[in-house]
Motif scaffolding. Sequence first.
Motif, mmCIF file in Angstrom:
data_model
loop_
_atom_site.group_PDB
_atom_site.id
_atom_site.type_symbol
_atom_site.label_atom_id
_atom_site.label_comp_id
_atom_site.label_asym_id
_atom_site.label_seq_id
_atom_site.Cartn_x
_atom_site.Cartn_y
_atom_site.Cartn_z
ATOM 1 N N ALA A 278 33.935 28.244 37.653
ATOM 2 C CA ALA A 278 35.409 28.472 37.896
ATOM 3 C C ALA A 278 35.849 29.091 36.728
ATOM 4 N N GLU A 279 35.609 28.634 35.552
ATOM 5 C CA GLU A 279 36.056 29.148 34.215
ATOM 6 C C GLU A 279 35.599 30.565 34.135
ATOM 7 N N MET A 280 34.438 30.747 34.412
ATOM 8 C CA MET A 280 33.829 32.167 34.250
ATOM 9 C C MET A 280 34.434 33.269 35.084
ATOM 10 N N ILE A 281 34.993 32.809 36.354
ATOM 11 C CA ILE A 281 35.162 33.838 37.281
ATOM 12 C C ILE A 281 36.986 33.800 37.357
ATOM 13 N N GLY A 282 37.676 33.043 36.448
ATOM 14 C CA GLY A 282 38.882 32.918 36.401
ATOM 15 C C GLY A 282 39.532 32.521 37.806
ATOM 16 N N THR B 66 37.548 40.636 43.887
ATOM 17 C CA THR B 66 37.561 39.421 44.554
ATOM 18 C C THR B 66 36.908 38.377 43.698
ATOM 19 N N PHE B 67 37.337 37.116 44.030
ATOM 20 C CA PHE B 67 36.416 35.980 43.651
ATOM 21 C C PHE B 67 35.035 35.790 44.154
ATOM 22 N N ARG B 68 34.785 36.226 45.260
ATOM 23 C CA ARG B 68 33.318 36.149 45.661
ATOM 24 C C ARG B 68 32.626 37.226 44.884
ATOM 25 N N THR B 69 33.389 38.250 44.794
ATOM 26 C CA THR B 69 32.494 39.430 44.116
ATOM 27 C C THR B 69 32.320 39.016 42.523
ATOM 28 N N VAL C 177 28.406 37.112 38.560
ATOM 29 C CA VAL C 177 28.136 36.180 37.427
ATOM 30 C C VAL C 177 26.917 35.386 37.833
ATOM 31 N N LEU C 178 26.600 35.032 38.722
ATOM 32 C CA LEU C 178 25.379 34.446 39.305
ATOM 33 C C LEU C 178 24.295 35.381 39.219
ATOM 34 N N ASN C 179 24.421 36.655 39.454
ATOM 35 C CA ASN C 179 23.407 37.711 39.380
ATOM 36 C C ASN C 179 23.044 37.868 37.670
ATOM 37 N N HIS C 180 24.043 37.845 37.185
ATOM 38 C CA HIS C 180 23.841 38.224 35.724
ATOM 39 C C HIS C 180 22.930 36.925 35.140
ATOM 40 N N LEU C 181 23.433 35.575 35.429
ATOM 41 C CA LEU C 181 22.978 34.560 34.955
ATOM 42 C C LEU C 181 21.335 34.330 35.169
ATOM 43 N N GLY C 182 21.116 35.030 36.622
ATOM 44 C CA GLY C 182 19.707 34.913 36.950
ATOM 45 C C GLY C 182 18.980 35.749 36.468
#
Length: 114
Positions: free
Chosen positions: A48-52, A12-15, A20-25
């Motif tokens: 939005a681009e990062m998660i499609g 899902t977009f939430r997941t 992505v945020l965890n990876h960036l963190g």
Amino acid sequence: MFERYVWFLGSTFRTRLEMVLNHLGTRFGISDKRGTLVVLKLTHEDLAEMIGSCRPMVSKLIGDMIKKGLLARGEKRQFILRPKEGTSTTPAFHDVPARPSDGSSRQITQPNNR
């Protein structure tokens, strides 16, 4: 690597946003008393681009995550990832197994078209 991308795209977009945020963190974060400060200045359109996804969906997801206490906004458009109690239910992108979890060493082979 292919399996990781398929798993990511099937989420899902939430997941996806959490991953992505965890990876960036992990890569660009600084530990802070409030959580992990992501020092990159990211817009909702960037995420939005990062998660499609689209920017309005990211805005809604971030709002939901802030309400649930998973995320906070810092100064200058920076995100603060709040520490979760217990373990994370959403794996980071690099935590998704590249091989089957059953221990087998199956390989994807091309069908023989004869």
